[in-house]
Design an enzyme around this catalytic site. Structure first.
Site, short mmCIF file in Angstrom:
data_model
loop_
_atom_site.label_atom_id
_atom_site.label_comp_id
_atom_site.label_asym_id
_atom_site.label_seq_id
_atom_site.Cartn_x
_atom_site.Cartn_y
_atom_site.Cartn_z
N HIS A 256 -41.65 -14.19 0.59
CA HIS A 256 -42.27 -15.49 0.85
C HIS A 256 -41.32 -16.59 0.43
CE1 HIS A 256 -45.20 -18.78 0.68
NE2 HIS A 256 -45.86 -18.07 1.56
N GLU A 311 -49.89 -11.94 4.72
CA GLU A 311 -49.98 -11.44 6.09
C GLU A 311 -50.11 -9.92 6.12
OE1 GLU A 311 -48.11 -13.68 8.96
OE2 GLU A 311 -48.99 -15.34 7.90
C1 LIG Z 1 -41.03 -15.29 4.54
C2 LIG Z 1 -39.50 -15.29 4.61
C3 LIG Z 1 -39.05 -15.96 5.94
C4 LIG Z 1 -38.94 -16.08 3.42
O1 LIG Z 1 -37.54 -16.10 3.53
P1 LIG Z 1 -36.61 -16.73 2.40
O2 LIG Z 1 -37.20 -18.03 1.95
O3 LIG Z 1 -35.22 -16.73 2.92
O4 LIG Z 1 -36.77 -15.63 1.27
P2 LIG Z 1 -35.92 -15.44 -0.06
O5 LIG Z 1 -35.13 -16.65 -0.37
O6 LIG Z 1 -36.87 -14.94 -1.08
O7 LIG Z 1 -34.94 -14.24 0.32
C5 LIG Z 1 -34.16 -13.62 -0.67
C6 LIG Z 1 -33.42 -12.45 -0.10
O8 LIG Z 1 -34.36 -11.42 0.24
C7 LIG Z 1 -34.27 -11.12 1.61
N1 LIG Z 1 -35.61 -10.91 2.12
C8 LIG Z 1 -36.65 -11.78 2.06
N2 LIG Z 1 -37.72 -11.23 2.64
C9 LIG Z 1 -37.36 -10.01 3.07
C10 LIG Z 1 -38.04 -8.99 3.75
N3 LIG Z 1 -39.32 -9.12 4.12
N4 LIG Z 1 -37.38 -7.86 4.05
C11 LIG Z 1 -36.09 -7.72 3.68
N5 LIG Z 1 -35.39 -8.65 3.03
C12 LIG Z 1 -36.02 -9.79 2.73
C13 LIG Z 1 -33.62 -12.34 2.25
O9 LIG Z 1 -32.99 -11.97 3.46
C14 LIG Z 1 -32.65 -12.75 1.18
O10 LIG Z 1 -31.57 -11.86 1.21
P3 LIG Z 1 -30.07 -12.41 0.89
O11 LIG Z 1 -30.17 -13.19 -0.37
O12 LIG Z 1 -29.27 -11.17 0.80
O13 LIG Z 1 -29.71 -13.28 2.07
C15 LIG Z 1 -38.95 -13.86 4.51
O14 LIG Z 1 -39.38 -13.28 3.30
C16 LIG Z 1 -39.37 -12.99 5.69
O15 LIG Z 1 -38.77 -13.06 6.75
N6 LIG Z 1 -40.40 -12.12 5.48
C17 LIG Z 1 -40.88 -11.29 6.55
C18 LIG Z 1 -41.77 -12.08 7.50
C19 LIG Z 1 -43.13 -12.39 6.91
O16 LIG Z 1 -43.78 -11.51 6.37
N7 LIG Z 1 -43.54 -13.66 7.04
C20 LIG Z 1 -44.83 -14.11 6.58
C21 LIG Z 1 -44.71 -14.97 5.39
S1 LIG Z 1 -46.31 -15.41 4.75
#
Ligand SMILES: CC(C)(COP(=O)(O)OP(=O)(O)OC[C@H]1O[C@@H](n2cnc3c(N)ncnc32)[C@H](O)[C@@H]1OP(=O)(O)O)[C@@H](O)C(=O)NCCC(=O)NCCS
Length: 365
Positions: A256, A311
């Site tokens: 998230h 979700e």
């Molecule tokens: C929601 C989301 C877009 C947030 O992204 P964000 O703000 O970039 O998240 P973070 O800053 O916490 O990410 C930290 C790291 O974890 C990774 N990461 C975050 N969520 C991840 C996931 N679901 N699966 C794998 N890796 C993930 C990111 O790619 C990042 O990696 P890096 O530092 O090597 O580039 C992301 O977690 C995501 O795409 N989740 C899946 C989709 C989803 O469930 N969306 C609904 C949200 S309510």
């Protein structure tokens, strides 16, 4: 020429003060006014929490009756909206239909400032638009909304054509309450930007629906069910998810932007999902997928604190009550409309939102 510091995605930029909610990502806390959202989801109804957000307090019996009746009285779609929906080709997605139909709602009263009556009119009609379209897509005559059912029960009734069970209404109510409000997420921000120009309520809500439609915002629950379906068996969970992560893909329903601990909405919904689906082998598989995902994310992203988000459990709850994937994001719009409207009321009183940009082009000679 002044150069401003650019904050991509407006991360850590505060653009408003609000009484509506606190989203504390470090501690996994969500508060609606002075109430824990998780307690509201368990002990209150959609209408009660909408009252809290719109009027500032939980309703007494009389206030609740008035709001329940006011919403019920506004459910019916005028003929022009029904024809508009019917004129849209069948391959146009539900969120686009919703955005178009909502934009044609002709609310009563002046166009500015927005009123609670207008908010009730728009909130009441959203589920009917979705159910009307859904019936047509399934070659059924749309059902007229019922006034003797609650907002949530009537939505399920119109979708399924039968009186929903109390357990299904309760479960969907919990989901709809937990997603009514969530600070300045992208769709709420879009609604506030439009409201800050002193445009009308319908324009603000239409803009918000457009933002929610984006897969980075409102599109994840259906992808969670797709992932669990694709995994299929417990034995396949680890190899399937490992391959996704090795390929540089994200696992849907995990992580998230704000929460650095477990999403409190996921925790609250997991209780509901447990009650609803504990005997369903699919639920057992989903729990296994959750545990496998958590283990693998620790391995692939050490120190990132990635957990399941709302979700993941929204997908389990909606599947358990028999809503197809195509209705997940539209159903999210049914709940988030409440928060959008509360923010629109706040933003209409505030200064116009007008950030700056740094020009990176070439200056003329
Ligand atoms: C929601 C989301 C877009 C947030 O992204 P964000 O703000 O970039 O998240 P973070 O800053 O916490 O990410 C930290 C790291 O974890 C990774 N990461 C975050 N969520 C991840 C996931 N679901 N699966 C794998 N890796 C993930 C990111 O790619 C990042 O990696 P890096 O530092 O090597 O580039 C992301 O977690 C995501 O795409 N989740 C899946 C989709 C989803 O469930 N969306 C609904 C949200 S309510």
């Amino acid at each position: 020429m002044a150069d401003f510091i650019v904050s991509p995605g407006l991360e850590n930029v505060v653009v408003a003060e609000t009484d509506l909610s606190l989203v504390d990502g470090q501690n996994g806390v969500l508060v609606y006014r002075n109430h824990w959202a998780r307690d509201l989801a368990i002990h209150h109804t959609f209408e009660e929490v909408a009252h809290l957000l719109w009027y500032g307090h939980l309703p007494n019996a009389e206030e609740l009756k008035a709001l329940v009746e006011a919403l019920a009285a506004q459910r019916e779609l005028p003929a022009h909206i029904q024809s508009l929906i019917d004129s849209i080709p069948a391959d146009v997605d539900m969120m686009s239909v919703l955005r178009t139909a909502v934009s044609a709602i002709n609310v009563s009263g002046e166009s500015f400032p927005p009123t609670l009556q207008q908010i009730i009119e728009v909130t009441a009609k959203l589920p009917t638009i979705i159910a009307h379209r859904y019936a047509r897509l399934n070659n059924r005559e749309p059902l007229a909304p019922r006034t003797d059912l609650t907002h949530t029960a009537n939505y399920l009734y119109m979708l399924k054509g039968e009186q929903p069970t109390a357990a299904h209404v309760r479960a969907l109510d919990a989901y709809l309450i937990l997603t009514q409000e969530h600070g300045l997420n992208a769709s709420t921000f879009a609604a506030r930007v439009v409201a800050s120009t002193q445009s009308d309520l319908v324009s603000s809500v239409t803009a918000a629906i457009g933002a929610l439609k984006g897969p980075r915002h409102g599109g994840a629950p259906s992808e969670v069910t797709e992932m669990i379906e694709a995994i299929g068996t417990k034995e396949n969970a680890e190899p399937w998810m490992r391959k996704r992560l090795e390929g540089g893909n994200v696992l849907m329903g995990f992580g998230h932007r704000v929460y650095r601990t477990r999403d409190p909405r996921a925790t609250a919904l997991s209780v509901v999902a447990q009650e609803l689906a504990k005997d369903d082998p699919w639920f057992d598989l989903a729990l296994h997928v959750e545990n496998t995902g958590l283990k693998l994310l620790q391995e692939f992203k050490p120190g990132r604190q990635l957990n399941v988000n709302v979700e993941f459990y929204a997908a389990i709850v909606m599947r358990s009550i028999g809503l197809p994937d195509s209705l997940f994001t539209p159903t999210f719009a049914v709940s988030r409309t409440v928060g959008w409207c509360a923010h629109i009321l706040e933003a209409a009183q505030m200064r116009i939102i007008r950030p700056q940009s740094n020009y990176t082009g070439i200056m003329p000679e």
